[in-house]
Motif scaffolding. Structure first.
Motif, PDB file in Angstrom:
ATOM      1  N   SER A  24       0.832  -1.205   0.000  1.00 48.49           N
ATOM      2  CA  SER A  24       0.000   0.000   0.000  1.00 48.49           C
ATOM      3  C   SER A  24       0.867   1.256   0.000  1.00 48.49           C
ATOM      4  CB  SER A  24      -0.930   0.003   1.218  1.00 48.49           C
ATOM      5  OG  SER A  24      -1.794  -1.117   1.199  1.00 48.49           O
ATOM      6  N   LYS A  25       1.903   1.271   0.822  1.00 49.38           N
ATOM      7  CA  LYS A  25       2.797   2.430   0.864  1.00 49.38           C
ATOM      8  C   LYS A  25       3.531   2.612  -0.462  1.00 49.38           C
ATOM      9  CE  LYS A  25       3.625   2.443   5.861  1.00 49.38           C
ATOM     10  NZ  LYS A  25       4.646   2.285   6.931  1.00 49.38           N
ATOM     11  N   GLN A  26       3.977   1.507  -1.058  1.00 44.08           N
ATOM     12  CA  GLN A  26       4.685   1.602  -2.331  1.00 44.08           C
ATOM     13  C   GLN A  26       3.756   2.079  -3.444  1.00 44.08           C
ATOM     14  OE1 GLN A  26       7.969   1.140  -2.632  1.00 44.08           O
ATOM     15  NE2 GLN A  26       7.840   1.789  -4.766  1.00 44.08           N
ATOM     16  N   PHE A  27       2.531   1.577  -3.439  1.00 47.42           N
ATOM     17  CA  PHE A  27       1.554   1.992  -4.449  1.00 47.42           C
ATOM     18  C   PHE A  27       1.251   3.482  -4.323  1.00 47.42           C
ATOM     19  CE2 PHE A  27      -2.885   2.731  -5.646  1.00 47.42           C
ATOM     20  CZ  PHE A  27      -2.874   2.295  -6.962  1.00 47.42           C
ATOM     21  N   GLN A  28       1.042   3.957  -3.103  1.00 47.42           N
ATOM     22  CA  GLN A  28       0.744   5.376  -2.895  1.00 47.42           C
ATOM     23  C   GLN A  28       1.930   6.247  -3.294  1.00 47.42           C
ATOM     24  OE1 GLN A  28      -0.980   6.415   0.913  1.00 47.42           O
ATOM     25  NE2 GLN A  28       0.047   8.410   0.943  1.00 47.42           N
ATOM     26  N   HIS A  29       3.135   5.837  -2.943  1.00 42.34           N
ATOM     27  CA  HIS A  29       4.327   6.624  -3.278  1.00 42.34           C
ATOM     28  C   HIS A  29       4.506   6.731  -4.788  1.00 42.34           C
ATOM     29  CE1 HIS A  29       8.666   7.023  -4.180  1.00 42.34           C
ATOM     30  NE2 HIS A  29       8.634   7.911  -3.194  1.00 42.34           N
ATOM     31  N   ASP A  30       4.387   5.613  -5.489  1.00 39.70           N
ATOM     32  CA  ASP A  30       4.573   5.624  -6.940  1.00 39.70           C
ATOM     33  C   ASP A  30       3.467   6.423  -7.634  1.00 39.70           C
ATOM     34  OD1 ASP A  30       6.739   4.030  -6.443  1.00 39.70           O
ATOM     35  OD2 ASP A  30       5.747   2.155  -7.020  1.00 39.70           O
TER      36      ASP A  30
ATOM     37  N   LYS B 190       4.953  -1.913 -16.394  1.00 41.06           N
ATOM     38  CA  LYS B 190       4.636  -3.301 -16.050  1.00 41.06           C
ATOM     39  C   LYS B 190       5.081  -3.669 -14.642  1.00 41.06           C
ATOM     40  CE  LYS B 190       5.122  -6.616 -18.822  1.00 41.06           C
ATOM     41  NZ  LYS B 190       5.680  -7.649 -19.726  1.00 41.06           N
ATOM     42  N   ASP B 191       6.032  -2.928 -14.098  1.00 40.33           N
ATOM     43  CA  ASP B 191       6.549  -3.244 -12.767  1.00 40.33           C
ATOM     44  C   ASP B 191       5.821  -2.487 -11.660  1.00 40.33           C
ATOM     45  OD1 ASP B 191       8.454  -4.904 -13.945  1.00 40.33           O
ATOM     46  OD2 ASP B 191       9.884  -3.247 -14.187  1.00 40.33           O
ATOM     47  N   HIS B 192       4.682  -1.883 -11.975  1.00 37.40           N
ATOM     48  CA  HIS B 192       3.981  -1.121 -10.945  1.00 37.40           C
ATOM     49  C   HIS B 192       3.330  -2.056  -9.927  1.00 37.40           C
ATOM     50  CE1 HIS B 192       0.511  -2.201 -13.481  1.00 37.40           C
ATOM     51  NE2 HIS B 192      -0.210  -2.007 -12.387  1.00 37.40           N
ATOM     52  N   VAL B 193       3.099  -1.501  -8.742  1.00 39.36           N
ATOM     53  CA  VAL B 193       2.394  -2.256  -7.703  1.00 39.36           C
ATOM     54  C   VAL B 193       0.910  -2.233  -8.024  1.00 39.36           C
ATOM     55  CG1 VAL B 193       1.872  -2.390  -5.243  1.00 39.36           C
ATOM     56  CG2 VAL B 193       4.145  -1.673  -5.993  1.00 39.36           C
ATOM     57  N   HIS B 194       0.297  -3.397  -8.042  1.00 38.13           N
ATOM     58  CA  HIS B 194      -1.110  -3.497  -8.406  1.00 38.13           C
ATOM     59  C   HIS B 194      -2.005  -3.177  -7.211  1.00 38.13           C
ATOM     60  CE1 HIS B 194       0.819  -5.420 -11.747  1.00 38.13           C
ATOM     61  NE2 HIS B 194      -0.333  -5.607 -12.377  1.00 38.13           N
ATOM     62  N   MET B 195      -3.142  -2.589  -7.518  1.00 41.63           N
ATOM     63  CA  MET B 195      -4.044  -2.169  -6.456  1.00 41.63           C
ATOM     64  C   MET B 195      -4.666  -3.354  -5.721  1.00 41.63           C
ATOM     65  SD  MET B 195      -7.338   0.385  -6.649  1.00 41.63           S
ATOM     66  CE  MET B 195      -6.328   1.726  -7.237  1.00 41.63           C
ATOM     67  N   ASN B 196      -4.795  -4.490  -6.391  1.00 41.66           N
ATOM     68  CA  ASN B 196      -5.417  -5.635  -5.726  1.00 41.66           C
ATOM     69  C   ASN B 196      -4.557  -6.206  -4.606  1.00 41.66           C
ATOM     70  OD1 ASN B 196      -3.393  -6.821  -7.212  1.00 41.66           O
ATOM     71  ND2 ASN B 196      -4.758  -7.953  -8.585  1.00 41.66           N
TER      72      ASN B 196
ATOM     73  N   CYS C 280      -8.355   7.388  -3.909  1.00 46.69           N
ATOM     74  CA  CYS C 280      -8.278   8.841  -4.107  1.00 46.69           C
ATOM     75  C   CYS C 280      -8.899   9.590  -2.933  1.00 46.69           C
ATOM     76  CB  CYS C 280      -8.968   9.229  -5.410  1.00 46.69           C
ATOM     77  SG  CYS C 280      -8.140   8.618  -6.897  1.00 46.69           S
ATOM     78  N   GLN C 281      -9.986   9.069  -2.396  1.00 47.23           N
ATOM     79  CA  GLN C 281     -10.614   9.714  -1.248  1.00 47.23           C
ATOM     80  C   GLN C 281      -9.710   9.645  -0.026  1.00 47.23           C
ATOM     81  OE1 GLN C 281     -13.500  11.441  -1.486  1.00 47.23           O
ATOM     82  NE2 GLN C 281     -12.958  12.158   0.561  1.00 47.23           N
ATOM     83  N   SER C 282      -8.966   8.555   0.115  1.00 41.58           N
ATOM     84  CA  SER C 282      -8.012   8.444   1.216  1.00 41.58           C
ATOM     85  C   SER C 282      -6.908   9.489   1.099  1.00 41.58           C
ATOM     86  CB  SER C 282      -7.410   7.038   1.242  1.00 41.58           C
ATOM     87  OG  SER C 282      -6.398   6.935   2.223  1.00 41.58           O
ATOM     88  N   LEU C 283      -6.414   9.711  -0.116  1.00 42.70           N
ATOM     89  CA  LEU C 283      -5.393  10.740  -0.322  1.00 42.70           C
ATOM     90  C   LEU C 283      -5.961  12.137  -0.084  1.00 42.70           C
ATOM     91  CD1 LEU C 283      -3.513   9.435  -3.498  1.00 42.70           C
ATOM     92  CD2 LEU C 283      -2.923   9.126  -1.095  1.00 42.70           C
TER      93      LEU C 283
END
Length: 224
Positions: free
Chosen positions: A69-75, A102-108, A119-122
């Motif tokens: 989750s932290k990596q996804f939000q940062h990227d 292709k190397d992105h962290v997936h939301m699932n 987005c609402q959390s941010l």
């Protein structure tokens, strides 16, 4: 099923297929494995290695999910800041830009179940401005740096100065129109001016005082 040998036509075809962006729902973030179809993803989730990693992720007190989750939000926020700055953009449109890597962290693999919830959390953290529109969510990164604050202050000052100058120009224009529309002052006839000049009399003021008059004689007193 045996893998294709390196250098064969089947191996090259598999590599070309792997270069393209695959379906996100067929990607396993824990194992970092992309499956090509639903059947392949089902077989992967039933494999011994996947089950073992999932058991480890479930027993670490949410550490794995929190890390993703932290990596996804940062990227996500970093790409938004670098590519669009503080300009608004549709959330779905930007998410499509984000997943091109292709190397992105997936939301699932994160704690968020949907893009709208993320987005609402941010927005609650003060990182994004989120606006709901008929076309979907529109997001914009919030620049909280000192330079951005000073730049915003200068822009507001410039806007106030422009508004003041515009008001002054409008007032001057209204005064000019009122002056042009006002009737001309009546002019005195030439004969009237000459008559007034000839009929003027000088009024002299004297500062000398008159002598005081003596006491008047009472006629009744003489008769007595």
């Amino acid at each position: 099923m045996a893998k294709a040998q390196i250098g064969t036509a089947k191996y090259v075809a598999n590599k070309l297929k792997a270069k393209g962006l695959q379906r996100l729902r067929w990607y396993c973030q824990v194992c970092e494995k992309q499956c090509r179809d639903e059947n392949g993803f089902k077989c992967h989730t039933q494999s011994e290695s996947h089950v073992k990693k999932m058991l480890q992720a479930g027993s670490d007190g949410g550490f794995t999910i929190d890390k993703f989750s932290k990596q996804f939000q940062h990227d996500f926020v970093s790409l938004l800041r670098m590519s669009h700055g503080d300009k608004p953009i549709g959330a779905n449109r930007f998410y499509n830009e984000y997943i091109q890597n292709k190397d992105h962290v997936h939301m699932n693999a994160t704690r968020w179940s949907s893009l709208a919830a993320f987005c609402q959390s941010l927005a609650n953290q003060g990182i994004l401005n989120v606006e709901d529109t008929p076309e979907g969510q529109v997001i914009a990164w919030i620049d909280t740096s000192t330079e951005a604050a000073s730049r915003k202050q200068m822009m507001e000052q410039t806007e106030r100065n422009n508004e003041r100058k515009a008001a002054e120009r409008a007032l001057a224009l209204q005064m000019a129109r009122a002056k042009a529309a006002a009737p001309n002052e009546p002019k005195e006839p030439k004969e009237f001016k000459e008559h007034m000049q000839t009929s003027k009399t000088k009024i002299a003021f004297s500062l000398k005082t008159k002598p005081a008059a003596g006491p008047r004689a009472n006629p009744l007193r003489k008769k007595l």
